[in-house]
Design a protein around this motif. Structure first.
Motif, mmCIF file in Angstrom:
data_model
loop_
_atom_site.group_PDB
_atom_site.id
_atom_site.type_symbol
_atom_site.label_atom_id
_atom_site.label_comp_id
_atom_site.label_asym_id
_atom_site.label_seq_id
_atom_site.Cartn_x
_atom_site.Cartn_y
_atom_site.Cartn_z
ATOM 1 N N SER A 189 0.853 -1.189 0.000
ATOM 2 C CA SER A 189 0.000 0.000 0.000
ATOM 3 C C SER A 189 0.885 1.233 0.000
ATOM 4 C CB SER A 189 -0.875 0.037 1.255
ATOM 5 O OG SER A 189 -1.709 -1.091 1.310
ATOM 6 N N GLU A 190 0.478 2.239 -0.756
ATOM 7 C CA GLU A 190 1.254 3.472 -0.783
ATOM 8 C C GLU A 190 1.109 4.184 0.559
ATOM 9 O OE1 GLU A 190 1.352 7.513 -3.370
ATOM 10 O OE2 GLU A 190 1.066 5.624 -4.443
ATOM 11 N N ARG A 191 2.233 4.592 1.116
ATOM 12 C CA ARG A 191 2.241 5.267 2.418
ATOM 13 C C ARG A 191 3.241 6.413 2.381
ATOM 14 N NH1 ARG A 191 -0.298 1.712 5.965
ATOM 15 N NH2 ARG A 191 -0.278 -0.463 5.318
ATOM 16 N N ASP A 192 2.970 7.438 3.193
ATOM 17 C CA ASP A 192 3.956 8.498 3.381
ATOM 18 C C ASP A 192 5.013 7.962 4.320
ATOM 19 O OD1 ASP A 192 2.627 10.379 1.819
ATOM 20 O OD2 ASP A 192 1.450 11.122 3.502
ATOM 21 N N ARG A 193 6.288 8.208 4.004
ATOM 22 C CA ARG A 193 7.392 7.717 4.822
ATOM 23 C C ARG A 193 8.231 8.884 5.307
ATOM 24 N NH1 ARG A 193 5.780 2.841 6.334
ATOM 25 N NH2 ARG A 193 5.466 1.457 4.580
#
Length: 120
Positions: free
Chosen positions: A108-112
């Protein structure tokens, strides 16, 4: 993701000539490592991980949590070892840094967020 330029910039801003750089990614499915960051090596790493820890494997974590990222948690543990170990450590000489790379295993795309600490 290649973090080398950003880490080198942090080292330069700190004015350090020698010491240690600690780079840590925040999240239970990310790792920071050093590697030869070139297309063949990146491809080979992905292929090796898929053989070792298949994305579509039969995982209890996924069943119990109605999730799909058990492979991401296991791949992260494979690359980082102890969860408290900040990856990407090395001497802070911007000209001599190995490629510092953030590996995000999640599906899943996530802010890192990445933390860089220069100790000198």
């Amino acid at each position: 993701m290649d973090l080398t330029a950003g880490v080198a910039s942090a080292v330069e801003a700190a004015g350090a000539q020698q010491g240690i750089v600690c780079v840590a990614g925040r999240g239970s499915t990310v790792a920071v490592t050093t590697m030869e960051y070139e297309p063949g090596g990146v491809h080979d790493l992905g292929e090796a991980l898929e053989r070792l820890i298949p994305t579509q494997g039969d995982y209890e974590h996924n069943r119990l949590n109605h999730d799909t990222n058990s492979h991401a948690h296991m791949a992260r543990r494979h690359h980082r070892g102890d969860g408290d170990d900040p990856g990407g450590r090395g001497p802070p000489r911007a000209r001599h840094l190995a490629a510092v790379v953030l590996l995000d295993f999640d599906d899943s795309e996530r802010d890192r967020t990445v933390h860089v600490q220069v100790v000198w």
